[in-house]
Design a protein around this motif. Structure first.
Motif, PDB file in Angstrom:
ATOM      1  N   ILE A   1       0.855  -1.191   0.000  1.00 41.67           N
ATOM      2  CA  ILE A   1       0.000   0.000   0.000  1.00 41.67           C
ATOM      3  C   ILE A   1       0.892   1.242   0.000  1.00 41.67           C
ATOM      4  CG2 ILE A   1      -1.777   1.283   1.238  1.00 41.67           C
ATOM      5  CD1 ILE A   1      -2.694  -1.338   2.474  1.00 41.67           C
ATOM      6  N   PRO A   2       0.723   2.124  -0.974  1.00 40.73           N
ATOM      7  CA  PRO A   2       1.572   3.337  -1.009  1.00 40.73           C
ATOM      8  C   PRO A   2       1.400   4.184   0.250  1.00 40.73           C
ATOM      9  CG  PRO A   2       0.387   3.045  -3.086  1.00 40.73           C
ATOM     10  CD  PRO A   2      -0.187   2.050  -2.115  1.00 40.73           C
ATOM     11  N   LYS A   3       2.511   4.579   0.825  1.00 41.72           N
ATOM     12  CA  LYS A   3       2.466   5.398   2.029  1.00 41.72           C
ATOM     13  C   LYS A   3       1.882   6.774   1.751  1.00 41.72           C
ATOM     14  CE  LYS A   3       5.371   6.575   6.004  1.00 41.72           C
ATOM     15  NZ  LYS A   3       6.750   6.542   6.559  1.00 41.72           N
ATOM     16  N   GLU A   4       1.955   7.211   0.491  1.00 40.49           N
ATOM     17  CA  GLU A   4       1.436   8.528   0.116  1.00 40.49           C
ATOM     18  C   GLU A   4      -0.069   8.642   0.339  1.00 40.49           C
ATOM     19  OE1 GLU A   4       5.303   7.885  -1.653  1.00 40.49           O
ATOM     20  OE2 GLU A   4       3.445   6.712  -1.681  1.00 40.49           O
ATOM     21  N   LEU A   5      -0.797   7.516   0.241  1.00 43.27           N
ATOM     22  CA  LEU A   5      -2.235   7.552   0.501  1.00 43.27           C
ATOM     23  C   LEU A   5      -2.516   7.955   1.940  1.00 43.27           C
ATOM     24  CD1 LEU A   5      -3.475   4.308  -1.331  1.00 43.27           C
ATOM     25  CD2 LEU A   5      -3.834   6.681  -2.044  1.00 43.27           C
TER      26      LEU A   5
END
Length: 275
Positions: A164-168
């Motif tokens: 899961i992208p940390k940017e989300l």
């Protein structure tokens, strides 16, 4: 090349068919014998019943106290699976997003704990809980299931959380979400396929478990469905007809759940192999 592919497909079909028969035959014999009397079962367990009478099922339903046992199994299974999925997802998310040495060692210890067989710790476990007067309680059993089931669930969630992208999450925090809101609104919904797979596997394990409930639940009113089937074993005799019927009544609900949910198991396993 085409002939080799055809031959390979035929061999795979034959092997899978044989495996399917090996798995289905015991259940077919169980179902057939559940309609027969004890004498017919002991004399020829492979024969078909003379008549499909429901007497065994009615006797099993009454002697098992089926409604109470079904309710106990349902409560224990649902709450255990719910807490395992929730706590394991939160723990795995914390380990991934806080990749400290301590968390790495803790995660390794949780993974290593999966190799310890339950039989090696069941006697000390029962003695400790018995001395604390915590036996014969559904909540104690649920607590143990959470402990025994969390390691595998954390291990599975761990691989998915890393994808899961940390940017989300950073975007959600910038928009004003707290860390709990970010987890439940962003991370946990993304993990739903994994949660479905873990939940189904744990349902199959907890619903069918006999050993741990037999050590914890002493009161007949607290018994689960697998424990209730033991009522048909006497000191010197076994009431085979109602016993077979009780086994069918016990496994039938979980078979229905599995048939409807098997696509999620396959989907989760395939996604896990990619991760």
């Amino acid at each position: 090349m085409t002939r080799k592919r055809v031959a390979s497909s035929v061999i795979k079909f034959i092997v899978l068919t044989v495996i399917l028969i090996l798995f289905i035959v015991p259940f077919v014999f169980l179902l057939i014998n559940s309609f027969k009397e004890n004498r017919a079962i002991t004399s020829n367990p492979l024969s078909l019943p003379e008549s499909f009478s429901m007497v065994n099922y009615m006797n099993a339903f009454d002697k098992m106290n089926y409604i109470a046992a079904f309710t106990n199994s349902l409560v224990i299974t649902v709450l255990s699976v719910l807490f395992i999925s929730l706590f394991a997802a939160m723990t795995a998310h914390y380990f991934v997003r806080n990749n400290t040495k301590f968390n790495q060692y803790t995660f390794m210890l949780m993974v290593a704990s999966m190799i310890i067989p339950f039989q090696a710790i069941m006697i000390p476990l029962v003695k400790i809980y018995g001395s604390l007067d915590l036996l014969n309680s559904k909540w104690s059993l649920i607590y143990m299931y959470i402990g025994f089931g969390s390691s595998l669930a954390v291990f599975i969630y761990h691989g998915f959380v890393k994808s899961i992208p940390k940017e989300l999450e950073e975007a959600a925090l910038i928009d004003g979400c707290t860390r709990f809101q970010t987890f439940f609104r962003i991370v946990f919904p993304v993990l739903m396929p994994t949660t479905a797979t873990i939940s189904i596997l744990n349902v199959l394990w907890i619903w069918n478990d006999f050993l741990l409930p037999s050590l914890i639940l002493v009161d007949p009113e607290q018994r689960t469905l697998p424990l209730s089937t033991y009522n048909f074993y006497g000191t010197y005799t076994v009431d085979y007809g109602p016993l077979m019927a009780s086994l069918v009544l016990t496994i039938f609900p979980i078979i229905i759940i599995y048939l409807f949910a098997q696509k999620y198991i396959i989907q989760g396993v395939m996604q896990g192999s990619i991760k």
